[in-house]
Write a protein that holds these residues in place. Structure first.
Motif, PDB file in Angstrom:
ATOM      1  N   ALA A  46      29.213  32.226  37.072  1.00 38.87           N
ATOM      2  CA  ALA A  46      30.019  32.691  38.200  1.00 38.87           C
ATOM      3  C   ALA A  46      30.135  31.592  39.251  1.00 38.87           C
ATOM      4  O   ALA A  46      31.228  31.325  39.771  1.00 38.87           O
ATOM      5  N   ALA A  47      29.017  30.945  39.557  1.00 39.21           N
ATOM      6  CA  ALA A  47      29.024  29.877  40.561  1.00 39.21           C
ATOM      7  C   ALA A  47      29.877  28.694  40.097  1.00 39.21           C
ATOM      8  O   ALA A  47      30.625  28.113  40.894  1.00 39.21           O
ATOM      9  N   LYS A  50      33.544  29.704  40.393  1.00 39.33           N
ATOM     10  CA  LYS A  50      33.923  29.886  41.805  1.00 39.33           C
ATOM     11  C   LYS A  50      34.112  28.532  42.471  1.00 39.33           C
ATOM     12  O   LYS A  50      35.013  28.365  43.298  1.00 39.33           O
ATOM     13  N   LYS A  53      37.607  27.136  42.320  1.00 43.50           N
ATOM     14  CA  LYS A  53      38.704  27.884  42.936  1.00 43.50           C
ATOM     15  C   LYS A  53      38.979  27.372  44.344  1.00 43.50           C
ATOM     16  O   LYS A  53      38.094  26.876  45.036  1.00 43.50           O
ATOM     17  N   ILE A  58      39.814  32.461  46.062  1.00 39.41           N
ATOM     18  CA  ILE A  58      38.612  33.255  46.316  1.00 39.41           C
ATOM     19  C   ILE A  58      38.953  34.453  47.179  1.00 39.41           C
ATOM     20  O   ILE A  58      38.547  35.586  46.884  1.00 39.41           O
ATOM     21  N   THR A  63      37.660  35.718  41.468  1.00 41.00           N
ATOM     22  CA  THR A  63      36.341  35.299  40.997  1.00 41.00           C
ATOM     23  C   THR A  63      35.579  36.532  40.533  1.00 41.00           C
ATOM     24  O   THR A  63      35.954  37.665  40.844  1.00 41.00           O
ATOM     25  N   SER A  65      31.505  38.139  40.077  1.00 42.04           N
ATOM     26  CA  SER A  65      30.090  37.978  40.427  1.00 42.04           C
ATOM     27  C   SER A  65      29.262  37.859  39.148  1.00 42.04           C
ATOM     28  O   SER A  65      29.696  38.278  38.064  1.00 42.04           O
TER      29      SER A  65
END
Length: 94
Positions: A46-47, A50, A53, A58, A63, A65
């Motif tokens: 996820a990180a 993200k 983006k 965002i 995105t 989690s």
């Protein structure tokens, strides 16, 4: 072309876009599941995505989690990663 024809055309286009988006989302979560099977955590995935983006993307909610990814990959059948501390790597030569 009258209003009803334009309505039907717009509905056909929207339906096709939604079907395509659903297929792409399924492909994305299959890729998430494959990455989890290789040992990557849902939170790390996820990180990672993200970070790629823009702020606008965002803000638009494009995105996922780590918790959502975890739930979706379990639905696909990816096994849970082992819990607890990671095994320590042995220094070379030992």
């Amino acid at each position: 072309m009258d209003a009803l024809d334009r309505l039907e055309l717009a509905d056909d286009q929207w339906t096709a876009a939604e079907e395509a988006a659903a297929t792409l989302k399924a492909n994305l979560f299959q890729a998430f599941a494959d990455a989890v099977r290789e040992g990557h955590t849902p939170d790390d995935l996820a990180a990672r995505l993200k970070a790629r983006k823009t702020a606008e993307q965002i803000d638009a909610g494009l995105t996922f989690s780590g918790a959502y990814i975890r739930r979706k990959v379990r639905e696909i059948g990816a096994p849970a990663l082992p819990t607890g501390p990671k095994p320590r790597k042995q220094p070379a030569g030992e």
